[in-house]
Write a protein that holds these residues in place. Structure first.
Motif, PDB file in Angstrom:
ATOM      1  N   THR A 154       0.817  -1.219   0.000  1.00  0.00           N
ATOM      2  CA  THR A 154       0.000   0.000   0.000  1.00  0.00           C
ATOM      3  C   THR A 154       0.850   1.268   0.000  1.00  0.00           C
ATOM      4  OG1 THR A 154      -1.766  -1.134   1.208  1.00  0.00           O
ATOM      5  CG2 THR A 154      -1.793   1.272   1.253  1.00  0.00           C
ATOM      6  N   ALA A 155       1.974   1.247   0.710  1.00  0.00           N
ATOM      7  CA  ALA A 155       2.773   2.459   0.901  1.00  0.00           C
ATOM      8  C   ALA A 155       3.479   2.927  -0.369  1.00  0.00           C
ATOM      9  CB  ALA A 155       3.806   2.230   2.003  1.00  0.00           C
ATOM     10  N   GLY A 156       3.761   1.990  -1.277  1.00  0.00           N
ATOM     11  CA  GLY A 156       4.457   2.377  -2.504  1.00  0.00           C
ATOM     12  C   GLY A 156       5.919   2.683  -2.302  1.00  0.00           C
ATOM     13  N   LEU A 157       6.515   2.150  -1.244  1.00  0.00           N
ATOM     14  CA  LEU A 157       7.932   2.364  -0.952  1.00  0.00           C
ATOM     15  C   LEU A 157       8.757   1.195  -1.472  1.00  0.00           C
ATOM     16  CD1 LEU A 157       7.536   3.500   2.768  1.00  0.00           C
ATOM     17  CD2 LEU A 157       8.056   4.995   0.828  1.00  0.00           C
ATOM     18  N   SER A 158      10.022   1.450  -1.734  1.00  0.00           N
ATOM     19  CA  SER A 158      10.928   0.352  -2.062  1.00  0.00           C
ATOM     20  C   SER A 158      11.259  -0.416  -0.795  1.00  0.00           C
ATOM     21  CB  SER A 158      12.216   0.882  -2.692  1.00  0.00           C
ATOM     22  OG  SER A 158      12.963   1.624  -1.733  1.00  0.00           O
ATOM     23  N   ALA A 326      -4.298   5.367   2.874  1.00  0.00           N
ATOM     24  CA  ALA A 326      -3.412   5.313   1.701  1.00  0.00           C
ATOM     25  C   ALA A 326      -3.245   6.682   1.054  1.00  0.00           C
ATOM     26  CB  ALA A 326      -3.949   4.293   0.694  1.00  0.00           C
ATOM     27  N   GLY A 327      -4.318   7.456   1.043  1.00  0.00           N
ATOM     28  CA  GLY A 327      -4.243   8.775   0.421  1.00  0.00           C
ATOM     29  C   GLY A 327      -3.479   9.796   1.234  1.00  0.00           C
ATOM     30  N   SER A 328      -3.185   9.491   2.487  1.00  0.00           N
ATOM     31  CA  SER A 328      -2.457  10.435   3.349  1.00  0.00           C
ATOM     32  C   SER A 328      -0.951  10.279   3.253  1.00  0.00           C
ATOM     33  CB  SER A 328      -2.891  10.255   4.806  1.00  0.00           C
ATOM     34  OG  SER A 328      -4.265  10.536   4.951  1.00  0.00           O
ATOM     35  N   GLY A 329      -0.476   9.310   2.477  1.00  0.00           N
ATOM     36  CA  GLY A 329       0.949   9.149   2.263  1.00  0.00           C
ATOM     37  C   GLY A 329       1.559   7.992   3.028  1.00  0.00           C
ATOM     38  N   PRO A 330       2.795   7.638   2.688  1.00  0.00           N
ATOM     39  CA  PRO A 330       3.472   6.496   3.312  1.00  0.00           C
ATOM     40  C   PRO A 330       3.622   6.608   4.822  1.00  0.00           C
ATOM     41  CG  PRO A 330       4.630   7.180   1.319  1.00  0.00           C
ATOM     42  CD  PRO A 330       3.590   8.218   1.600  1.00  0.00           C
TER      43      PRO A 330
END
Length: 401
Positions: A154-158, A326-330
């Motif tokens: 969900t976070a979209g981080l590596s 999710a819309g509030s960022g990682p």
């Protein structure tokens, strides 16, 4: 579903009720077939990753890694309970981070129990260390917990960015746990005469090399835009072939370690939670959640996640909260993760690993009480939450997201 998963009458799998429950919510129209299919499809890579890590942990056990760990802890303690607690913390933190919390509960806890009995030192502080660290020490890597895998997607981080942001909260939580347990159990940890440490164990070099390369593989696959599940699968295949050749593992044992019924339970639970969400829970939870990425908001998110974990268990809690933040960022996603990983130390029902830990102790005739577990959680959870969130906020300010 949750009550059945907690009680597990006659030892039946969680999937016995979960799969029919998912079918029912689809049949009555509580969730559309397309939404249910999309949810299962989204969860499949996460579940596949979990399966590979479970197999990897079982193969490490077959190769004697945890038995060697018990000997290392006993020798490193130099015969004193206080030093042994430090060794247990190091081993449990590393095991949880690399091989997931299930490995700490199912594989390391019996080894710790055997070690304290051999040394004839009090067991309670060391066993509570494995219980607490199976939750709070699972913050570090995406592979450390099923909740982490969900947050990671969900976070979209590596892989490396996720770990860099979570290393400070991980260290903070472990430090608080260690300080509190040493204070609470200071009498049990007083110097006593212990048995002489055992001989040096055989070093499972090949296993450690494979684990090291697998960790490197997690980072490399993430940088290449591939799922880290491929690295976990590669590590499991290499170690599996080696263990089969040495006749330390069997095809049947490896197959059972996948825990297919539990994986089906996770998929079915995702469908049922989706049905509850689309029928109003999403709006209720959204009204309670703070917005933004400031320190106050992150603390509020983490506290709500911790409380929800102790009401409905941490796995449903993370499934409910992640779509909302999710819309509030990682940073908000990672705050949820702090809440659902540390919060379960407050009650037995906070996570399935707590219940599994309790079962392991019962199977080995080691008593424990709800009152003591909850009391100890009340001493550790609030401090761990606050300090871990502060560490996360500081990390975000320093390295960004």
């Amino acid at each position: 579903m949750l009550v059945f998963a907690i009680v597990r009458p006659a030892g039946w799998s969680e999937a016995v009720v979960a799969v029919p429950a998912a079918a029912v919510v689809i049949a009555v129209g509580a969730v559309s077939t397309s939404d249910a299919t999309a949810e299962v499809t989204r969860m499949l890579p996460v579940v596949g990753f979990l399966a590979a890590v479970l197999v990897l942990a079982k193969l490490c056990d077959d190769q004697g890694l945890f038995q060697a760990a018990g000997t290392w802890m006993a020798r490193g303690s130099r015969g004193t309970p206080r030093r042994l607690l430090g060794q247990v913390f190091l081993m449990a933190a590393a095991t949880t981070a690399i091989l997931s919390l299930d490995a700490t509960v199912v594989l390391l806890t019996p080894v710790v129990l055997a070690t304290v009995r051999t040394m004839r030192v009090p067991a309670r502080p060391h066993l509570y260390a494995t219980a607490h660290l199976s939750n709070s020490a699972s913050l570090l890597l995406p592979v450390s917990n099923l909740t982490n895998l969900l947050a990671f997607s969900t976070a979209g981080l590596s892989f490396t960015r996720f770990s860099a942001l979570m290393i400070a909260p991980w260290v903070a939580a472990i430090t608080v746990e260690h300080v509190v347990l040493r204070l609470v159990f200071r009498r049990d940890l007083a110097v006593v005469r212990a048995e002489a440490p055992p001989l040096a164990p055989a070093k499972p070099v090949f296993v450690l090399v494979v684990l090291g390369l697998t960790l490197v593989g997690f980072a490399v696959t993430s940088l290449l835009g591939l799922s880290p599940a491929w690295a976990a699968l590669a590590g499991a295949v290499v170690l599996g072939v080696w263990s089969l050749v040495q006749r330390r593992s069997t095809i049947g044992g490896i197959t059972r370690s996948v825990h297919l019924p539990f994986l089906l339970f996770v998929l079915a639970l995702a469908v049922v939670v989706k049905a509850v969400m689309v029928n109003g829970l999403d709006h209720c939870a959204a009204d309670l959640l703070p917005t933004g990425g400031g320190l106050a908001a992150l603390l509020g998110i983490a506290v709500l996640a911790a409380l929800l974990s102790n009401v409905v268990n941490n796995l449903p809690a993370v499934l409910v909260l992640l779509p909302l933040v999710a819309g509030s960022g990682p940073a908000a996603v990672l705050a949820v993760l702090i809440g659902v990983n540390i919060g379960p130390n407050l009650t037995y029902v906070g996570s399935l690993s707590n219940l599994l830990w309790r079962k392991v102790l019962r199977d080995h005739d080691e008593p424990t009480t709800v009152r003591e577990f909850t009391w100890l959680g009340a001493l550790t959870v609030p401090a761990c939450l606050v300090i871990a969130v502060l560490a996360l906020w500081a990390g975000v300010q320093l390295i960004g997201v």
